[in-house]
Design an enzyme around this catalytic site. Structure first.
Site, PDB file in Angstrom:
ATOM      1  CB  SER A 182      -0.934  -0.019   1.218  1.00 57.96           C
ATOM      2  OG  SER A 182      -0.636   1.045   2.080  1.00 57.96           O
ATOM      3  CE  LYS A 183      -2.199   5.645  -3.603  1.00 60.11           C
ATOM      4  NZ  LYS A 183      -3.099   6.599  -4.070  1.00 60.11           N
ATOM      5  NE  ARG A 184      -3.060   4.049   3.714  1.00 58.45           N
ATOM      6  CZ  ARG A 184      -3.688   4.104   2.538  1.00 58.45           C
ATOM      7  NH1 ARG A 184      -3.712   5.228   1.865  1.00 58.45           N
ATOM      8  NH2 ARG A 184      -4.287   3.050   2.045  1.00 58.45           N
ATOM      9  CG  ASP A 185       4.182  -1.291   3.406  1.00 60.82           C
ATOM     10  OD1 ASP A 185       5.187  -1.098   4.105  1.00 60.82           O
ATOM     11  OD2 ASP A 185       3.657  -2.398   3.210  1.00 60.82           O
TER      12      ASP A 185
END
Ligand code: GLU
Ligand code: ZN
Length: 491
Positions: free
Chosen positions: A259-262
């Protein structure tokens, strides 16, 4: 076979730090354009005022430059379809939306969010498809006026055709989507703001994009875009439907979609750790593509020479940080020494380095650099490998100290010091012999004998080749450090 008519686009939204998935999309588009000697268009999709920021726009430009991507049309350089920031193209979208409404390709929808929710729930409960139910498709003028009189606002909805959509995805082959799975969708908000669903295909049409290469997460929007494209062609706004290719998902830890937030997904992380752009791009190119069965490491030029979208694999790709690091290490070794020496300097001179700027010794750095180049995988590792050269005294790593200073370290260090005093300090072999004979005097093999010397001088049990390190550090400083270690052992 070059095809200079090819026009691709990279069109991120400036909503936060760039992530590796985005970089892979940019890379595949860019490589496809360069391979074909076509055109790489860079467009900024900043129509979502609530989420877009100027800071992340600047970060995008900075990231693209750091990665070494050049664009043929786009921000700062312009081009025949300027402007390339969607926030500066609002009149265009308004005009197209009006044409779609006038032509009956789209219609005002007055349903409130509550009404839509209610009917969606009811459809679900009854086991029917839960997309938009077409409530406002064919309102009469009287019905529209009545809604307006109630004070309702409306969005603009695109009218999907009633037949199935079939297209050939460049990566996934033929795909058919049934109409009940793609219902009429919003293209302009109630406040008049155009949505991604409108602006993205409109710009692709106006910018004459021939190939849309993007992540698999956008696959579901493709039948909608194809339908909109057909309307745009009938209205004379678009010429031809582009070809679509959807790049495979990238899986992270635990086989979940990265995910982008990873944190592992953040491009900044790789920059801060000292990946070389070419090392990172080499690794990212392998997420869905391969160079050859037996070669993972290659230059960007070689990738461009070989890249074809038809060779991209539809299966999810696994993100493997260890492999990324190892490939980056190979690229570090491919640099010539001078380039390596310069590439490391920002880390060695960084304000967070433990030594004062005046303690940085360029000559010592140049002498040790070739030894470091063969060993590190990311540039930020350089400080821990060479800090002993610039620190007034080594910072002892406690586990290293405990591990090396076993048995009779003081006796060994004392003998090693005596032998080192008489050694030839211009010859690492002579320094090695000194430690070797000291070890023999105490019944120790070279490996065991050099461990306390290494920790005394560098603070750690592992590091660059020891005797070259001693030579570069110099006789005086080496002996002082051994004395300090002896004093510490005695205390
Ligand atoms: N701005 C869109 C995004 O960042 C672009 C999607 C596309 O390539 O069509 O997701
Ligand atoms: Zn409606």
């Amino acid at each position: 076979m070059a095809n200079a008519n090819i026009r691709v686009r990279f069109c991120p939204s400036p909503t936060g730090n760039p992530h590796v998935g985005l970089v892979r999309t940019a890379l595949f588009n860019w490589a496809f354009a360069r391979h074909n000697e076509g055109t790489f268009v860079f467009r900024i999709e900043d129509t979502d005022a609530a989420r877009d920021s100027e800071e992340s726009y600047q970060q995008l430009l900075d990231s693209m430059r750091w990665l070494g991507f050049t664009w043929d049309e786009g921000p700062e350089i312009g081009g025949p379809h300027a402007p390339y920031r969607q926030s500066q193209r609002m009149d265009i979208y308004k005009d197209v939306a009006d044409k779609l409404l006038a032509g009956g390709y789209a219609y005002p929808c007055y349903c409130t969010a509550e009404e839509l929710d209610e009917r969606r729930e009811a459809a679900r409960a009854a086991g029917r498809a839960s997309g938009y139910d077409g409530h406002c498709r064919d309102l009469t003028d009287e019905q529209k006026q009545a809604y307006e009189a109630e004070g309702r606002s409306h969005i603009v909805r695109f009218r999907m055709p009633d037949e199935a959509t079939t297209f050939t995805d460049l990566v996934r082959g033929e795909i058919t989507v049934q109409p009940e799975n793609v219902t009429d969708y919003g293209i302009v908000r109630a406040n008049g703001a155009p949505l991604y669903t409108l602006v993205n295909p409109v710009d692709d049409a106006l910018m004459e994009i021939t190939h849309v290469l993007r992540g698999e997460d956008l696959l579901s929007s493709t039948p909608r875009q194809i339908a909109l494209y057909k309307a745009l062609i009938e209205l004379g706004v678009a010429k031809e439907i582009p070809q679509f290719g959807h790049l495979p998902y990238v899986m992270g830890e635990g086989n979940k979609k990265l995910s982008k937030r990873d944190p592992q997904a953040s491009l900044n992380l790789y920059r801060e750790r000292g990946f070389l752009p070419e090392g990172l791009l080499n690794y990212l190119s392998l997420l869905g593509w391969s160079f050859s069965a037996d070669q993972d490491v290659f230059s960007i030029e070689d990738m461009v020479a070989k890249f074809d979208i038809a060779d991209v694999n539809a299966n999810p790709a696994r993100f493997d940080l260890k492999k990324a690091e190892s490939i980056n290490g190979d690229h570090i070794r491919m640099l010539d020494v001078k380039a390596f020496t310069e590439a490391c300097e920002p880390w060695l001179r960084a304000p967070h380095a433990d030594w004062a700027p005046e303690d940085f010794d360029r000559a010592a750095w140049e002498a040790i650099a070739p030894h470091a180049q063969t060993r590190i995988t990311v540039l930020s590792d350089i400080t821990a490998n060479v800090d002993f050269l610039f620190l007034p005294e080594p910072v002892f790593d406690q586990p290293s100290w405990d591990k090396a200073m076993k048995g009779e370290p003081a006796a060994l260090l004392t003998t090693a010091r005596e032998k080192l005093v008489d050694a030839d300090w211009s010859d690492p072999e002579s320094l090695k012999n000194a430690v070797l004979t000291a070890g023999e005097a105490h019944g120790l093999k070279l490996g065991k004998a050099q461990a306390p010397v290494r920790v005394a001088v560098t603070g750690r049990t592992v590091g660059l080749p020891l005797f070259e390190s001693l030579e570069i550090l110099g006789k005086e400083r080496t002996l002082t450090r051994i004395d300090a270690a002896l004093a510490k052992l005695a205390a």
